[in-house]
Motif scaffolding. Structure first.
Motif, PDB file in Angstrom:
ATOM      1  N   GLU A  14       9.929  23.530 -15.977  1.00 53.95           N
ATOM      2  CA  GLU A  14       9.571  22.572 -14.926  1.00 53.95           C
ATOM      3  C   GLU A  14       8.359  21.736 -15.354  1.00 53.95           C
ATOM      4  N   ALA A  15       7.354  22.411 -15.893  1.00 54.67           N
ATOM      5  CA  ALA A  15       6.154  21.707 -16.347  1.00 54.67           C
ATOM      6  C   ALA A  15       6.507  20.728 -17.465  1.00 54.67           C
ATOM      7  N   GLU A  16       7.384  21.154 -18.384  1.00 55.67           N
ATOM      8  CA  GLU A  16       7.779  20.275 -19.494  1.00 55.67           C
ATOM      9  C   GLU A  16       8.547  19.063 -18.988  1.00 55.67           C
ATOM     10  N   GLN A  17       9.378  19.268 -17.956  1.00 58.33           N
ATOM     11  CA  GLN A  17      10.184  18.173 -17.403  1.00 58.33           C
ATOM     12  C   GLN A  17       9.327  17.170 -16.632  1.00 58.33           C
ATOM     13  N   LEU A  18       8.405  17.675 -15.814  1.00 54.44           N
ATOM     14  CA  LEU A  18       7.774  16.823 -14.798  1.00 54.44           C
ATOM     15  C   LEU A  18       6.362  16.347 -15.133  1.00 54.44           C
ATOM     16  N   CYS A  19       5.633  17.081 -15.984  1.00 51.83           N
ATOM     17  CA  CYS A  19       4.205  16.790 -16.123  1.00 51.83           C
ATOM     18  C   CYS A  19       3.895  15.885 -17.307  1.00 51.83           C
ATOM     19  N   ASP A  20       3.132  14.822 -17.044  1.00 51.84           N
ATOM     20  CA  ASP A  20       2.582  14.018 -18.136  1.00 51.84           C
ATOM     21  C   ASP A  20       1.508  14.833 -18.848  1.00 51.84           C
ATOM     22  N   ARG A  21       0.758  15.584 -18.043  1.00 49.24           N
ATOM     23  CA  ARG A  21      -0.373  16.355 -18.567  1.00 49.24           C
ATOM     24  C   ARG A  21      -0.534  17.578 -17.686  1.00 49.24           C
ATOM     25  N   LEU A  22      -1.048  18.651 -18.264  1.00 44.13           N
ATOM     26  CA  LEU A  22      -1.211  19.851 -17.449  1.00 44.13           C
ATOM     27  C   LEU A  22      -2.389  20.662 -17.955  1.00 44.13           C
ATOM     28  N   VAL A  23      -2.857  21.550 -17.094  1.00 46.17           N
ATOM     29  CA  VAL A  23      -3.838  22.547 -17.514  1.00 46.17           C
ATOM     30  C   VAL A  23      -3.172  23.911 -17.408  1.00 46.17           C
ATOM     31  N   VAL A  24      -3.437  24.762 -18.388  1.00 44.85           N
ATOM     32  CA  VAL A  24      -2.961  26.141 -18.356  1.00 44.85           C
ATOM     33  C   VAL A  24      -4.069  26.963 -17.717  1.00 44.85           C
ATOM     34  N   VAL A  25      -3.760  27.609 -16.592  1.00 45.32           N
ATOM     35  CA  VAL A  25      -4.768  28.332 -15.812  1.00 45.32           C
ATOM     36  C   VAL A  25      -4.470  29.827 -15.861  1.00 45.32           C
ATOM     37  N   ASP A  26      -5.523  30.613 -16.054  1.00 44.54           N
ATOM     38  CA  ASP A  26      -5.374  32.067 -15.984  1.00 44.54           C
ATOM     39  C   ASP A  26      -6.659  32.654 -15.421  1.00 44.54           C
ATOM     40  N   LEU A  83       0.297  20.433 -26.350  1.00 42.50           N
ATOM     41  CA  LEU A  83      -0.087  21.843 -26.232  1.00 42.50           C
ATOM     42  C   LEU A  83       0.793  22.720 -27.123  1.00 42.50           C
ATOM     43  N   ILE A  84       2.085  22.414 -27.157  1.00 42.98           N
ATOM     44  CA  ILE A  84       3.009  23.204 -27.991  1.00 42.98           C
ATOM     45  C   ILE A  84       2.666  23.001 -29.471  1.00 42.98           C
ATOM     46  N   ARG A  85       2.400  21.753 -29.857  1.00 43.67           N
ATOM     47  CA  ARG A  85       2.039  21.474 -31.258  1.00 43.67           C
ATOM     48  C   ARG A  85       0.756  22.213 -31.655  1.00 43.67           C
ATOM     49  N   GLU A  86      -0.200  22.220 -30.730  1.00 40.51           N
ATOM     50  CA  GLU A  86      -1.513  22.785 -31.041  1.00 40.51           C
ATOM     51  C   GLU A  86      -1.499  24.317 -31.090  1.00 40.51           C
ATOM     52  N   HIS A  87      -0.715  24.925 -30.219  1.00 41.22           N
ATOM     53  CA  HIS A  87      -0.833  26.379 -30.043  1.00 41.22           C
ATOM     54  C   HIS A  87       0.397  27.167 -30.475  1.00 41.22           C
ATOM     55  N   ARG A 109      15.066  29.375 -30.995  1.00 36.92           N
ATOM     56  CA  ARG A 109      14.847  28.319 -29.996  1.00 36.92           C
ATOM     57  C   ARG A 109      13.589  27.546 -30.381  1.00 36.92           C
ATOM     58  N   ARG A 110      13.419  26.400 -29.736  1.00 39.54           N
ATOM     59  CA  ARG A 110      12.186  25.646 -29.993  1.00 39.54           C
ATOM     60  C   ARG A 110      11.053  26.277 -29.172  1.00 39.54           C
ATOM     61  N   SER A 111       9.847  26.080 -29.603  1.00 40.53           N
ATOM     62  CA  SER A 111       8.689  26.611 -28.878  1.00 40.53           C
ATOM     63  C   SER A 111       8.572  25.959 -27.512  1.00 40.53           C
ATOM     64  N   SER A 112       8.043  26.709 -26.560  1.00 42.92           N
ATOM     65  CA  SER A 112       7.891  26.201 -25.189  1.00 42.92           C
ATOM     66  C   SER A 112       6.469  26.476 -24.700  1.00 42.92           C
ATOM     67  N   ASP A 132       5.291  30.047 -24.756  1.00 39.67           N
ATOM     68  CA  ASP A 132       4.673  30.535 -25.990  1.00 39.67           C
ATOM     69  C   ASP A 132       3.194  30.165 -26.052  1.00 39.67           C
ATOM     70  N   VAL A 133       2.886  28.963 -25.568  1.00 34.39           N
ATOM     71  CA  VAL A 133       1.485  28.531 -25.503  1.00 34.39           C
ATOM     72  C   VAL A 133       0.701  29.505 -24.627  1.00 34.39           C
ATOM     73  N   PHE A 134       1.280  29.837 -23.468  1.00 33.63           N
ATOM     74  CA  PHE A 134       0.596  30.726 -22.536  1.00 33.63           C
ATOM     75  C   PHE A 134       0.390  32.106 -23.157  1.00 33.63           C
ATOM     76  N   LEU A 135       1.430  32.607 -23.812  1.00 34.55           N
ATOM     77  CA  LEU A 135       1.359  33.919 -24.460  1.00 34.55           C
ATOM     78  C   LEU A 135       0.261  33.917 -25.523  1.00 34.55           C
ATOM     79  N   ARG A 136       0.182  32.831 -26.284  1.00 30.63           N
ATOM     80  CA  ARG A 136      -0.830  32.714 -27.339  1.00 30.63           C
ATOM     81  C   ARG A 136      -2.240  32.704 -26.740  1.00 30.63           C
TER      82      ARG A 136
END
Length: 321
Positions: free
Chosen positions: A208-220, A233-237, A303-306, A309-313
């Motif tokens: 959903e985030a990949e489909q809809l967001c121009d930009r996002l923050v990963v919050v934990d 984010l996927i490229r970086e992480h 599969r391609r990274s999503s 995977d960024v969140f897991l990293r």
């Protein structure tokens, strides 16, 4: 619905500005000093697991919950001082649909429009436009109780648009919907974005985030772990591809160790309870190397990274736990 088009040309001051935004309940820090700006017309996401502080942030942005510390301005106004003026320019789609089940679909829009003091003629015209936008014209006279989950969600979004809001806040917009209903909803939200409405959404679905967001923050745990466009984010992480292999729950740990010993197999390996992930630029090559080493996965998937995977990293755990 074209009246929103002019907004793209508004002055590019952020419509939401947060600096050191903090919310504490007793001894619990729900939001721990976060910073972000949302320019007009952007689709901005808060991505994280349940309990990460996303909904608390949304309530502060929606001017229904006061902040403990930090700065927050919505459309140039401080929500602590100007709550009613801000709320008049927001559309809010809560996590749970809170429609009036006894009323018909169109009546829900008419009644809600009156809260904003709009003239009846304007409300009636907007209600008809919004039912068409939400693909619910043929359900105008249906009781809400008789609508499917996806239709209720679209009606909730239509209702949130009755006051022609400058910002639409969506808290977990597609939770509980089947894949087809989610895709219809994404299409409607994409159209709003094209018309210049600023969207702010929380989600724990990376697709959903990949489909809809121009930009996002990963919050934990109330903090921002990373910020950027989904692709950046996927490229970086993460790597370009991910190999997922399953060996059976009692064999995954041993298999992960053996995979880790294969020279040059990828950038990193994650062992999850039900599978082992191998992060590599070429997943098929990684799979061939795993099989050549004598390991026999029960199932394998490249599969391609999503964003998952960024969140897991970033956090060491899965988005959906």
């Amino acid at each position: 619905m074209s009246h929103a088009l002019s907004r793209v040309n508004d002055v590019s001051e952020p419509v939401i500005h947060a600096a050191g935004l903090t919310k504490v309940y007793g001894d619990t820090v729900a939001v721990g000093g976060i910073d972000f700006d949302v320019p007009p017309g952007e689709s901005f996401g808060l991505l994280g697991p349940n309990g990460a502080g996303k909904s608390t942030t949304m309530r502060m942005v929606g001017a229904v919950s006061t902040r403990t510390a930090g700065e927050l301005s919505i459309l140039g106004l401080d929500p602590d001082q100007h709550g009613p003026e801000i709320r008049a320019q927001l559309g809010v789609v809560p996590q749970q649909d809170n429609l009036d089940m006894e009323l018909q679909a169109r009546e829900n829009l008419l009644v809600y429009g009156r809260y904003f003091g709009l003239p009846r003629r304007v409300i009636a015209q907007r209600a008809d436009e919004l039912l068409a936008f939400a693909q619910l014209e043929d359900k105008a006279k249906s009781k809400v109780d008789d609508l499917s989950g996806g239709m209720k969600r679209r009606l909730t979004i239509a209702r949130a648009l009755i006051n022609d809001p400058r910002i639409l806040l969506l808290d977990e917009p597609t939770t509980g919907l089947d894949p087809q209903a989610r895709h219809i909803l994404w299409d409607r939200l994409f159209r709003l974005k094209e018309q210049g409405t600023t969207l702010v959404l929380t989600t724990h679905y990376m697709d959903e985030a990949e489909q809809l967001c121009d930009r996002l923050v990963v919050v934990d745990k109330g903090r921002i772990m990373a910020e950027g466009s989904p692709s950046a984010l996927i490229r970086e992480h993460s790597t370009r591809e991910v190999l997922e292999v399953r060996f059976g729950s009692d064999r995954n740990a041993d298999a992960a160790k053996r995979i880790g010993a294969i020279a040059g197999l990828g950038e990193r390996i994650e062992e999850l309870p039900d599978r082992v992930l191998v992060y590599a630029d070429n997943g098929e090559h990684a799979l061939a190397a795993v099989i050549e080493s004598g390991l026999e996965p029960v199932t394998s998937l490249v599969r391609r990274s999503s964003l998952e995977d960024v969140f897991l990293r970033l956090t060491g755990r899965s988005l959906i736990e």
